[in-house]
Design an enzyme around this catalytic site. Structure first.
Site, PDB file in Angstrom:
ATOM      1  N   GLU A 173      23.748  18.850  70.503  1.00 12.83           N
ATOM      2  CA  GLU A 173      22.599  19.019  71.314  1.00 12.83           C
ATOM      3  C   GLU A 173      21.499  18.034  70.858  1.00 12.83           C
ATOM      4  O   GLU A 173      20.950  17.788  69.780  1.00 12.83           O
ATOM      5  CB  GLU A 173      21.947  20.249  70.875  1.00 12.83           C
ATOM      6  CG  GLU A 173      20.730  20.779  71.946  1.00 12.83           C
ATOM      7  CD  GLU A 173      19.790  21.820  71.496  1.00 12.83           C
ATOM      8  OE1 GLU A 173      19.143  22.356  72.224  1.00 12.83           O
ATOM      9  OE2 GLU A 173      19.722  22.249  70.163  1.00 12.83           O
ATOM     10  N   ASP A 231      23.896  22.367  67.035  1.00  8.27           N
ATOM     11  CA  ASP A 231      22.412  22.762  67.308  1.00  8.27           C
ATOM     12  C   ASP A 231      21.331  21.828  66.621  1.00  8.27           C
ATOM     13  O   ASP A 231      21.477  21.284  65.663  1.00  8.27           O
ATOM     14  CB  ASP A 231      21.962  24.204  66.550  1.00  8.27           C
ATOM     15  CG  ASP A 231      20.642  24.673  67.211  1.00  8.27           C
ATOM     16  OD1 ASP A 231      20.641  24.907  68.318  1.00  8.27           O
ATOM     17  OD2 ASP A 231      19.982  25.083  66.474  1.00  8.27           O
TER      18      ASP A 231
HETATM   19  C1  GLC Z   1      18.307  24.954  69.968  1.00  8.25           C
HETATM   20  C2  GLC Z   1      19.105  26.292  70.677  1.00  8.25           C
HETATM   21  C3  GLC Z   1      17.758  27.058  70.812  1.00  8.25           C
HETATM   22  C4  GLC Z   1      17.397  27.551  69.309  1.00  8.25           C
HETATM   23  C5  GLC Z   1      16.729  26.213  68.691  1.00  8.25           C
HETATM   24  C6  GLC Z   1      16.615  26.407  66.998  1.00  8.25           C
HETATM   25  O1  GLC Z   1      17.529  24.234  70.865  1.00  8.25           O
HETATM   26  O2  GLC Z   1      19.598  25.813  71.953  1.00  8.25           O
HETATM   27  O3  GLC Z   1      18.213  28.304  71.364  1.00  8.25           O
HETATM   28  O4  GLC Z   1      16.023  28.429  69.481  1.00  8.25           O
HETATM   29  O5  GLC Z   1      17.897  25.113  68.659  1.00  8.25           O
HETATM   30  O6  GLC Z   1      17.872  26.929  66.576  1.00  8.25           O
END
Ligand code: GLC
Length: 472
Positions: free
Chosen positions: A248, A189
């Protein structure tokens, strides 16, 4: 043999909303285990589980209070072990979400070991101009301690200080815990965000004119973050079975993602460029070209739990065509649960909305609940689902679509089954169309009502042949 993930179809399971085994309105791990045969029939190679760890749920699990356990809402560690074993028995790989940028404010570290977090003295007011991604400043004053703490997201999600070696040690242990339990890798994440500017300097453009706040240059995406992934790569390499790290990493330019994919760092990163394109031949072609030019390995994503569903973004016919485009592109593909059913974004009543984005922006941004409504499995919908399922979803249910050749579900099944694997090459095609070859299979997508001749059609997205796969 090439690593399994290089050409895999990953299926994202948003655990709260996938399958509910105990009837409490919320999906859970035994629910996922009970639906593995559905995923086998769909033909996916791997599942990615969104966070199922103990959490107060301020951001539905992206606020983790214990990284090495299962929230009772979702089951137990024994349920997790069962799920992994059952998935592996079916040749389905399992990757789990890891949330290293921030913990929950309910994590014991936040009370007992504040030195693990990014804090700043209170004397001079707000430490800098960094805004939270979800409205308001990224800093909250802890009056008792006389200091601010940082949260790029909600105040219930304090950011860890990755300059601190103890944080790195803790996460080494956490990754090992899950690797030892048999996971095939991690979805990381906010992977670009872990290390903050050590001097906490102002961000020159705190609200960038470009699309994302993660395009920030000062606050995040710091050189030291790459050492973290080098460590993690060494750690995963020490395990057998091609464990994979998927980041991500969100920038509007894919070129900025490339350093994260150096051979000794992450194996994969989401390429979100298609997520932000209109349904337009030129825009999509440039986005594909830009991604392929910038990245050593390109993944493809149209939907996830943070964005509006494609049926709503593009239209129904276009979403079916987009499925054939997506599954013909070279490299790993991510499909978000319900995408294969053609679910639309649900326009929920305000009182049903739960996303902190909705609350924190006083409803100015609707948030992400509309793509998180639980999956309809049967004609009879679930009355107590944690977000209400629209009545029309009986017809969208797995039960309703199974075996109906013209359904979304059967289109995805066929496309995954027939997915091409050969070399990619564009073909000349008229304006308003895209055409490319993957060895002997050609994918043609029509963005207007004009039609171009295609060869022997193997699969069409609809009777109008909006998109087709054809043999030459
Ligand atoms: C990422 C996740 C999202 C979350 C954020 C904070 O972007 O995909 O769903 O709210 O991180 O953890």
């Amino acid at each position: 043999m090439a690593e399994w993930w290089r050409d895999a179809v990953f299926y994202q399971v948003y655990v709260r909303s996938f399958a509910d085994s105990n009837g409490d309105g919320v999906g859970d791990l035994p629910g996922i285990t009970s639906k593995l045969d559905y995923l086998v029939d769909l033909g996916v190679d791997a599942i990615w589980l969104t966070p199922f760890y103990p959490s107060p749920g301020a951001d539905h699990g992206y606020d983790v209070a214990d990284y090495v356990d299962v929230d009772p809402l979702f089951g137990t560690l024994a349920d997790f072990d069962e799920l992994i074993a059952a998935a592996h028995a079916r040749d389905i790989h399992v990757i789990v979400d890891i949330v290293p940028n921030h913990t929950s404010s309910a994590h014991p570290w936040f009370t007992e070991k504040r030195s693990l977090y990014v804090t700043a003295p209170a004397e001079n007011g707000l430490p800098n101009n960094w805004p939270s991604n979800w409205g308001g400043p990224a800093w909250t004053l802890d009056e008792e301690r006389g200091e601010y703490y940082l949260h790029l997201f909600a105040p219930e999600q304090p950011d860890l200080d990755w300059h601190n070696g103890d944080v790195r040690d803790e996460f080494d242990k956490i990754l090992r815990f899950w690797l030892d339990r048999g996971v095939d890798g991690f979805r990381i994440d906010v992977a670009h965000g872990l290390v903050k500017d050590g001097a906490l300097r102002d961000e020159p453009e705190p609200f960038p004119a470009v699309r994302f706040s993660s395009d920030w240059r000062t606050a995040i995406d710091q050189p030291e973050v790459h050492d973290v992934y080098r460590d993690w790569r060494r750690l995963t390499n020490a395990y057998d079975g091609d464990r994979v790290l998927v980041g991500e990493v969100v920038f509007s330019e894919q070129a900025r993602v490339a350093p994260y994919l150096r051979p000794d760092e992450l194996h994969l990163a989401f390429n979100f460029s298609l997520v932000f394109q209109d349904w337009d031949a030129d825009a999509i072609r440039s986005s594909i070209d830009e991604s392929r030019a910038a990245l050593p390995i390109v993944t493809w994503v149209l939907e996830n739990h943070d964005v509006t569903r494609i049926v709503t973004r593009f239209g129904e016919r276009e979403a079916r065509a987009a499925a054939l485009l997506l599954l013909a592109l070279p490299g790993p593909v991510f499909v978000y649960q319900g995408q294969e059913l053609g679910l639309e974004e649900v326009d929920l009543p305000d009182e049903a909305r739960q996303d902190p984005i909705f609350r924190r922006t006083n409803g100015e941004r609707k948030g992400r609940d509309g793509c998180r409504v639980p999956i309809p499995w049967t004609h009879g919908l679930q009355a107590n689902a944690w977000l209400p399922q629209p009545a029309g979803w009986s017809e969208r249910s797995v039960e309703a679509q199974t075996g109906r050749p013209e359904s979304f579900l059967e289109l995805y099944r066929r496309a995954i089954e027939l997915r091409p694997h050969g070399a990619f090459a564009w073909r000349e095609s008229p304006p308003g169309t895209l055409a490319f070859d993957r060895d002997d299979l050609t994918c043609v997508v029509h963005f207007t009502d004009e039609r171009t001749p295609v060869g022997d059609v193997v699969l069409a997205s609809d009777d109008e042949q909006t998109a087709v796969w054809a043999r030459r």
